[in-house]
Every structure is written in C-alpha cells, then in structure tokens.
Motif scaffolding. Sequence first.
Motif, short mmCIF file in Angstrom:
data_model
loop_
_atom_site.label_atom_id
_atom_site.label_comp_id
_atom_site.label_asym_id
_atom_site.label_seq_id
_atom_site.Cartn_x
_atom_site.Cartn_y
_atom_site.Cartn_z
N TYR A 146 -2.60 4.66 -4.22
CA TYR A 146 -1.48 4.25 -3.37
C TYR A 146 -1.07 5.38 -2.43
O TYR A 146 -1.25 6.57 -2.75
CB TYR A 146 -0.26 3.87 -4.22
N ASP A 147 -0.49 5.01 -1.31
CA ASP A 147 0.16 5.96 -0.41
C ASP A 147 1.59 6.08 -0.91
O ASP A 147 2.47 5.31 -0.50
CB ASP A 147 0.10 5.44 1.03
N ALA A 148 1.82 7.01 -1.82
CA ALA A 148 3.13 7.10 -2.50
C ALA A 148 3.81 8.43 -2.19
O ALA A 148 3.15 9.47 -2.12
CB ALA A 148 2.94 6.94 -4.00
N ARG A 149 5.12 8.36 -2.02
CA ARG A 149 5.92 9.56 -1.78
C ARG A 149 7.31 9.38 -2.39
O ARG A 149 7.64 8.30 -2.90
CB ARG A 149 6.04 9.86 -0.29
N THR A 150 8.11 10.41 -2.34
CA THR A 150 9.47 10.35 -2.88
C THR A 150 10.49 10.54 -1.76
O THR A 150 10.17 11.09 -0.70
CB THR A 150 9.70 11.45 -3.93
N GLU A 151 11.69 10.05 -2.00
CA GLU A 151 12.81 10.28 -1.09
C GLU A 151 14.07 10.56 -1.90
O GLU A 151 14.30 9.94 -2.96
CB GLU A 151 13.06 9.05 -0.19
N GLU A 152 14.88 11.48 -1.41
CA GLU A 152 16.13 11.81 -2.07
C GLU A 152 17.18 10.76 -1.76
O GLU A 152 17.34 10.32 -0.62
CB GLU A 152 16.63 13.18 -1.61
N THR A 153 17.90 10.33 -2.78
CA THR A 153 19.04 9.42 -2.62
C THR A 153 20.16 9.90 -3.53
O THR A 153 20.01 10.89 -4.26
CB THR A 153 18.68 7.98 -3.02
N GLN A 154 21.28 9.20 -3.49
CA GLN A 154 22.37 9.51 -4.42
C GLN A 154 22.49 8.43 -5.49
O GLN A 154 23.54 8.25 -6.09
CB GLN A 154 23.69 9.68 -3.65
N TYR A 155 21.38 7.71 -5.72
CA TYR A 155 21.37 6.74 -6.81
C TYR A 155 21.00 7.45 -8.10
O TYR A 155 20.31 8.47 -8.09
CB TYR A 155 20.35 5.63 -6.54
N GLU A 213 0.82 -1.20 0.00
CA GLU A 213 0.00 0.00 0.00
C GLU A 213 0.86 1.25 0.00
O GLU A 213 0.46 2.29 -0.54
CB GLU A 213 -0.93 0.01 1.23
N LYS A 214 2.06 1.16 0.59
CA LYS A 214 2.97 2.31 0.66
C LYS A 214 4.10 2.12 -0.35
O LYS A 214 4.77 1.09 -0.36
CB LYS A 214 3.54 2.46 2.07
N ILE A 215 4.31 3.14 -1.18
CA ILE A 215 5.33 3.10 -2.21
C ILE A 215 6.25 4.31 -2.03
O ILE A 215 5.77 5.44 -1.90
CB ILE A 215 4.72 3.14 -3.62
N ILE A 216 7.55 4.04 -2.03
CA ILE A 216 8.53 5.13 -1.94
C ILE A 216 9.36 5.12 -3.22
O ILE A 216 9.96 4.11 -3.57
CB ILE A 216 9.45 4.95 -0.72
N CYS A 217 9.37 6.24 -3.92
CA CYS A 217 10.10 6.36 -5.19
C CYS A 217 11.43 7.06 -4.94
O CYS A 217 11.46 8.16 -4.38
CB CYS A 217 9.27 7.17 -6.19
N THR A 218 12.52 6.42 -5.36
CA THR A 218 13.84 6.91 -4.96
C THR A 218 14.62 7.64 -6.03
O THR A 218 15.32 8.59 -5.74
CB THR A 218 14.72 5.76 -4.46
N HIS A 219 14.58 7.20 -7.28
CA HIS A 219 15.36 7.91 -8.30
C HIS A 219 14.76 7.69 -9.67
O HIS A 219 14.21 6.65 -9.97
CB HIS A 219 16.84 7.51 -8.28
N GLY A 220 14.86 8.74 -10.49
CA GLY A 220 14.22 8.74 -11.79
C GLY A 220 13.16 9.82 -11.83
O GLY A 220 13.33 10.91 -11.26
N TYR A 221 12.03 9.53 -12.45
CA TYR A 221 10.93 10.49 -12.54
C TYR A 221 10.07 10.39 -11.28
O TYR A 221 8.88 10.05 -11.33
CB TYR A 221 10.10 10.22 -13.79
N THR A 222 10.68 10.70 -10.15
CA THR A 222 10.06 10.42 -8.86
C THR A 222 8.76 11.20 -8.64
O THR A 222 7.75 10.62 -8.22
CB THR A 222 11.03 10.74 -7.71
N GLU A 223 8.77 12.50 -8.88
CA GLU A 223 7.59 13.32 -8.59
C GLU A 223 6.42 12.94 -9.49
O GLU A 223 5.29 12.80 -9.04
CB GLU A 223 7.93 14.81 -8.76
N ILE A 224 6.70 12.77 -10.77
CA ILE A 224 5.65 12.42 -11.72
C ILE A 224 5.08 11.05 -11.42
O ILE A 224 3.86 10.84 -11.37
CB ILE A 224 6.20 12.44 -13.16
N PHE A 225 5.97 10.09 -11.18
CA PHE A 225 5.53 8.71 -10.98
C PHE A 225 4.77 8.57 -9.66
O PHE A 225 3.73 7.91 -9.60
CB PHE A 225 6.74 7.78 -11.00
N SER A 226 5.27 9.20 -8.60
CA SER A 226 4.58 9.09 -7.32
C SER A 226 3.22 9.78 -7.36
O SER A 226 2.25 9.31 -6.75
CB SER A 226 5.43 9.67 -6.19
N ARG A 227 3.12 10.88 -8.10
CA ARG A 227 1.82 11.55 -8.24
C ARG A 227 0.83 10.64 -8.95
O ARG A 227 -0.34 10.53 -8.54
CB ARG A 227 1.99 12.85 -9.03
#
Length: 344
Positions: free
Chosen positions: A315-324, A294-308
């Motif tokens: 889904y309960d989706a959000r983004t997180e900053e990484t260095q990947y 149910e919870k999805i965390i998007c880490t790298h790539g088109y994070t904002e668009i995909f999580s939206r």
Amino acid sequence: MKNPLLEFTDKGIYCSVAKVYLDPWKPVEKAIISHGHADHSRWGHKQYITHHRNVPIISHRLGEITVTGVEWGESFVINNVKFSLHPAGHIIGSSQIRVEHKGEIWVFTGDYKTENDGISTPYEPIKCDTFITECTFGLPAFKWTPQQEVFENINQWWAENQREGKTSILFGYSLGKAQRLLKYLNTDIGEIYTHGAIENMTQVLRPMVDFPETTLITKETKKEELLGNIVLAPPSAHGSTWIRKMVPYVTASASGWMTFRGARRRRAIDKGFVLSDHCDWQGLLSSIEATGAEKIICTHGYTEIFSRYLREQGYDARTEETQYGDEEDNTVPDETATLEKQTS
C-alpha cells in the motif's frame, strides 16, 4: 501539483474546494462531524453537519448549536463536492465521511469497528481511492473475542460477586461503551445502578435503543441498596469519594486495553474484560482491503508501526498528525514496547 482533496491543517482535516472541515479540533465555519466523542466533536463551530442520530448526542454535550442531521448514504453537495455519511459501527450515530470530487473518492472513518454490537448501525466498507483510518489497536496482539462470550463472562462475574454479598462496579466510557454494556447485562441477576454521567447520556439514547431499566445513584442512595447489584460508572469515578461509600465492592473495566497484562494491575482494577469500540488488528486490515484503496492515511493510534506494515504489503501508506485519541487512552508504555516487536 494540485492540492489533495483533503488536507491536514492546524485546525483539522480540510476540504479546500468545499471550504469545509471534517472533525476539526479548532473552531471553524462549517464542520462535518463523524461522531459524538469529545475528540471528534468540539464546541465552537458555526455550523455542524452529522448523522441525525448523532444530533441529540452532540446537542446534549455541546449545548445550543446550529446542526443539520442527514441519513446514511444521503448525498449533499457543497461547492460541487459530494459528501455522504456511512455507518462506522463505533458508537450510536457514528459515521464514515465519504468525499467525492471530479471522480476522486476519499473516505474518512473517524473511529470505527467491524463487529456488530447490536446497538450501533453496523460498519459498511466504502470503496474509495484514499482511506483515512484510525489504528488505535494497530498491533497483531489485539484480537477481540466475540462480544457474546465477553458478556457471558461479565454476567457470570456479577453473579459471583452477588453470591459473596458485594457490589459490582463496572467501568466504561459514558458515551458508547456504557450503553453497550447496559444492553447486555442480565437483569435476572439484579438491578443496574448508574453514575450521573452515564445516566444522563443513556437517557439521550433511550429513544433510539431499548435499554434495560436503570437507577441513578444519588446522595440518598444507601450502600445496602447496592449490595449484590451492579453499578455502571465512567473510569474517572475510580478512586473518587463517590465510590468509597459502596464498600464492599469489586471493580472491573471493559476496554481494549485490558489486553495488556499489566493494565488492570496498574489501574488497581480487580477484573478486566477485553471489549473495544475500535477495530482489532484483523478488523483494520480487512476493512482496508475491502475499500480497494491504494492510498492509506493513518491518523491516530499505532500510526508508524501500522503504516510501515501496510507499506510492506504494497500500500501507499503514510501517517498524519491529528488531535484525535482513544477516549480510553490507557496504554502501558513498557508493555507497548514489547508488543511492538511483534510487527518488526
């Protein structure tokens, strides 16, 4: 509120209960590593844990390290937290990392793809509560052609160049993409030559996969030997003095970014083949659905668009900053903006 099972810190993804990091980007005491690409497996950790097929890869890249190899699905417990590695299908030895504590399950994908490439252990969806996913190609415009068709086109291109008396130079990342290309080149057409970076990594992987024979290009290699044959080289070799002595040649790049109409032109590549070691749009969505998370965390790539988009699907989706990042990070900004509108 209690701390989440996995936290995003300035060093990497951290499990505070187990005091262990997943693919950290700064030196730590104990690290579980998903795969061998440089943005996920870095030098300086005191202890590495990874899939046993990834052990020779990171040992080759990082030098003398303290590393433990485990098998797919083999559970190991650290401070009452249960970990296990599961196939990610990205490159040889690439893993998803499953983390379980007090009935709560998280899965970190690292990088992954759903198409079976025939050399990596195929991706397996893992049920979980929270799914940490990359979204390198998280736009609807990215839709991969089956690899068999791509390789037929690559071999046809090589044969055409041979008839014209030219050397074919095919660019692909030295770990993963190059070996995927190598596996399916048709040696009935001619011989396969390699850049040193690709040859060295391929020799590390030969005990795991039956690859065609290759010949390392050295200072003694004459351009007459290369005519009509194919050269596998990393993208960094394009435009270098190393490549100039191969005239007459034709260049091509194998990358998901070849989807962009102008990517080939901007990089002065003669031919582009769309071939990625990451999920396309549908691969991402089907993988997420298969986890039941149910919870999805998007880490790298088109994070904002995909999580939206995921939030719009419930889904309960959000983004997180990484260095990947993508190991072939060749996005084209103006065309990216155009493609982004397709999800708006």
